[in-house]
Scaffold this motif. Structure first.
Motif, PDB file in Angstrom:
ATOM      1  N   VAL A  98       0.848  -1.195   0.000  1.00  0.00           N
ATOM      2  CA  VAL A  98       0.000   0.000   0.000  1.00  0.00           C
ATOM      3  C   VAL A  98       0.882   1.244   0.000  1.00  0.00           C
ATOM      4  O   VAL A  98       0.660   2.195  -0.759  1.00  0.00           O
ATOM      5  CB  VAL A  98      -0.964  -0.001   1.206  1.00  0.00           C
ATOM      6  N   GLY A  99       1.905   1.240   0.845  1.00  0.00           N
ATOM      7  CA  GLY A  99       2.817   2.379   0.910  1.00  0.00           C
ATOM      8  C   GLY A  99       3.535   2.620  -0.406  1.00  0.00           C
ATOM      9  O   GLY A  99       3.664   3.762  -0.857  1.00  0.00           O
ATOM     10  N   ALA A 100       4.003   1.554  -1.044  1.00  0.00           N
ATOM     11  CA  ALA A 100       4.702   1.692  -2.325  1.00  0.00           C
ATOM     12  C   ALA A 100       3.770   2.232  -3.401  1.00  0.00           C
ATOM     13  O   ALA A 100       4.174   3.045  -4.233  1.00  0.00           O
ATOM     14  CB  ALA A 100       5.292   0.347  -2.748  1.00  0.00           C
ATOM     15  N   PHE A 105       2.135   6.897  -6.930  1.00  0.00           N
ATOM     16  CA  PHE A 105       1.219   7.940  -7.384  1.00  0.00           C
ATOM     17  C   PHE A 105       1.565   9.304  -6.789  1.00  0.00           C
ATOM     18  O   PHE A 105       1.314  10.334  -7.412  1.00  0.00           O
ATOM     19  CB  PHE A 105      -0.227   7.543  -7.095  1.00  0.00           C
ATOM     20  N   GLY A 106       2.166   9.307  -5.603  1.00  0.00           N
ATOM     21  CA  GLY A 106       2.591  10.565  -4.993  1.00  0.00           C
ATOM     22  C   GLY A 106       3.690  11.247  -5.783  1.00  0.00           C
ATOM     23  O   GLY A 106       3.680  12.475  -5.949  1.00  0.00           O
ATOM     24  N   VAL A 107       4.651  10.470  -6.282  1.00  0.00           N
ATOM     25  CA  VAL A 107       5.736  11.040  -7.090  1.00  0.00           C
ATOM     26  C   VAL A 107       5.168  11.647  -8.368  1.00  0.00           C
ATOM     27  O   VAL A 107       5.516  12.775  -8.745  1.00  0.00           O
ATOM     28  CB  VAL A 107       6.804   9.965  -7.410  1.00  0.00           C
ATOM     29  N   ILE A 108       4.277  10.924  -9.028  1.00  0.00           N
ATOM     30  CA  ILE A 108       3.690  11.433 -10.267  1.00  0.00           C
ATOM     31  C   ILE A 108       2.835  12.669  -9.987  1.00  0.00           C
ATOM     32  O   ILE A 108       2.943  13.687 -10.684  1.00  0.00           O
ATOM     33  CB  ILE A 108       2.872  10.336 -10.971  1.00  0.00           C
ATOM     34  N   ALA A 138       9.019   7.259 -10.502  1.00  0.00           N
ATOM     35  CA  ALA A 138       7.971   6.810  -9.591  1.00  0.00           C
ATOM     36  C   ALA A 138       8.101   5.310  -9.315  1.00  0.00           C
ATOM     37  O   ALA A 138       7.940   4.868  -8.172  1.00  0.00           O
ATOM     38  CB  ALA A 138       6.597   7.130 -10.175  1.00  0.00           C
ATOM     39  N   ALA A 139       8.414   4.531 -10.350  1.00  0.00           N
ATOM     40  CA  ALA A 139       8.587   3.079 -10.168  1.00  0.00           C
ATOM     41  C   ALA A 139       9.802   2.775  -9.294  1.00  0.00           C
ATOM     42  O   ALA A 139       9.726   1.919  -8.407  1.00  0.00           O
ATOM     43  CB  ALA A 139       8.726   2.397 -11.525  1.00  0.00           C
ATOM     44  N   ILE A 140      10.901   3.469  -9.529  1.00  0.00           N
ATOM     45  CA  ILE A 140      12.103   3.256  -8.704  1.00  0.00           C
ATOM     46  C   ILE A 140      11.824   3.662  -7.261  1.00  0.00           C
ATOM     47  O   ILE A 140      12.219   2.963  -6.319  1.00  0.00           O
ATOM     48  CB  ILE A 140      13.308   4.006  -9.299  1.00  0.00           C
ATOM     49  N   SER A 141      11.105   4.766  -7.071  1.00  0.00           N
ATOM     50  CA  SER A 141      10.745   5.196  -5.713  1.00  0.00           C
ATOM     51  C   SER A 141       9.859   4.152  -5.034  1.00  0.00           C
ATOM     52  O   SER A 141      10.034   3.859  -3.851  1.00  0.00           O
ATOM     53  CB  SER A 141      10.030   6.549  -5.758  1.00  0.00           C
ATOM     54  N   ALA A 142       8.920   3.583  -5.789  1.00  0.00           N
ATOM     55  CA  ALA A 142       8.037   2.559  -5.229  1.00  0.00           C
ATOM     56  C   ALA A 142       8.797   1.290  -4.881  1.00  0.00           C
ATOM     57  O   ALA A 142       8.488   0.623  -3.886  1.00  0.00           O
ATOM     58  CB  ALA A 142       6.912   2.250  -6.210  1.00  0.00           C
TER      59      ALA A 142
END
Length: 168
Positions: A98-100, A105-108, A138-142
């Motif tokens: 859930v956090g990831a 979506f937060g980064v985007i 965003a994917a790398i951050s997730a």
């Protein structure tokens, strides 16, 4: 007070990482947004006025270091915190997945909102060229988020802070 000190230490490390690494890596999209990861953890696991003020302060520190429009990061981090908080109140369990997802979506959302507020909402029609790089970041951050969440959880255990939200 321990919560503030813990997140202050992680924010300093995160801002230092995000400031130093672009000099080593030329492609900015490969650098995860650690600040959003910290704010999402704050919103998912800590509720109240102090965590909300802390999210604002994290955004304000980001503005002070790298903000091109004063207050924009403070506003965006507060919004990410509020969305994370709302998600955590609606779900029974807030795990790393859930956090990831919230981080992704937060980064985007923060990048697109920054473009919209900085250059006007008409500039959003020209964001097609930045979407592949933004999606990659965003994917790398997730992908990195669960590791940061576990580091925060271990640090919280050491300092005696609650690892999970009170209702979990």
């Amino acid at each position: 007070m321990r919560l503030i000190l813990l997140f202050a230490a992680f924010v300093v490390l995160g801002l230092a990482f995000e400031s130093a690494v672009p000099h080593l890596v030329s492609f900015r999209a490969l650098i995860p947004n650690l600040i959003i990861i910290l704010v999402v953890d704050l919103g998912l696991r800590h509720h109240g006025v102090v965590p909300a003020m802390l999210a604002f302060a994290i955004g304000y520190a980001t503005d002070a270091l790298a903000g091109s429009h004063p207050g924009l990061n403070a506003f965006m981090m507060t919004m990410v915190f509020l969305v994370s908080y709302e998600i955590s109140t609606r779900l029974m369990v807030t795990n790393a997945l859930v956090g990831a997802t919230v981080v992704f979506f937060g980064v985007i959302a923060t990048a697109l909102a920054t473009v919209a507020f900085a250059d006007g909402f008409n500039a959003l029609s020209d964001t097609g060229s930045m979407l592949p790089g933004l999606t990659l970041q965003a994917a790398i951050s997730a992908i990195v988020a669960p590791f940061i969440f576990s580091m925060l959880a271990a640090s919280k255990r050491i300092t005696g802070l609650p690892v999970r939200a009170k209702r979990e």
